[in-house]
Scaffold this motif. Sequence first.
Motif: not given
Length: 376
Positions: A48-73
């Motif tokens: 199906x091409x459907x994506x699945x993520x591990x719970x351990x990836x949440x920390x990195x994903x939240x960091x990415x989200x906050x850095x995007x809110x800062x406007x970091x490229x």
Amino acid sequence: MADDETREVRMELLTIGAFAKASRLSPKALRLYDELDLLPPARVDPDTGYRYYAPAQLERARLVAWLRRLGMPLAEIRAVCALDAADAAREIRAYWARVEAETAVRRDLAAFLVEELTGESRGRHTTMLELRYAARSDRGHVRPANQDTVYAGRRLLAVADGCGPAGAPASHAAVAALRFLDEREEPAAGSVLNLLEEAVRGANEAVQDLARAAGEGGEESGTTLTALLWTGSKLALVHIGDSRAYLLRDGGLFRITHDHSVVQSLIDEGRLSQEEAESHPQRALLLKALGTSGAPSVPDLRVREARDKDRYLVCSDGLTRVVPDALIERLLAAEADPEAVVRSLIGAANAAGGPDNVSCVVADVVRSARPSVPVG
């Protein structure tokens, strides 16, 4: 048995929807970060091409989200995410220092535009002011030639510090590209920044032509440029490189330019102290200059309100590298005559060894002999 194991692994993973909700990133953003290899999923269903993520990836994903809110490229986010926590924190601090410096420049420009659009500085009587100035350049005790160019006129004050095989003609060309501003009618405050920006663009092209002609042995030529343009009761500033402009007002000295140098960026980012910077091996390395290869460097542009009895100094780094700000302040305040002050500043640089060319312009804002007139 294999199907049971697959179902068990799939139960431990989060669907893209559940992961998006937990990480505060949209599914669209997650798909983009997968394509950029910034946040690839733990598993992609081959059918199906459907994506699945591990719970351990949440920390990195939240960091990415906050850095995007800062406007970091995104490119910088990828680099930060590859670091350990301590190094990542340093990079975030450095990024935010750059943002604050850029925001300060935009804040001053916004204040100027608001004043112009609302007419807050017009429609009232004002005392006519003008500049009284002196300028001088000296080779110093070590350099075989003087690659600085200095200019002071009725409206324009400028210093350029050349480097490389064509350093002297580069600095001369940069200042020459601005001199027409001193000879034309006084520009309106609202158009002065456009005039300066266009003049600097012309200066950059002239310096690049010289650099290409003299670019032998792989050594680049270029120049700094720091200039003040008088318009009514305001001074417009254009600055690129590590020459400097200072203001002496009410007994206090204020630096009104920010060095575009590697060392200054390290200081801004908290990686280097001011004391360490004084002996750093890359003190002379610039981040911005006219005429260098690559994308054209964008100068700092500001407009400052001038006051009666203000004293301005524009100088090359041949002064500021060897004469501390405290002594510069004392020398600026010691004499009433700008010519005497210029001589004492250059004398102080040479007394400290004169390791570089040194150029200074000192200009006083004084009441004009002409009568006060209504502005606006």
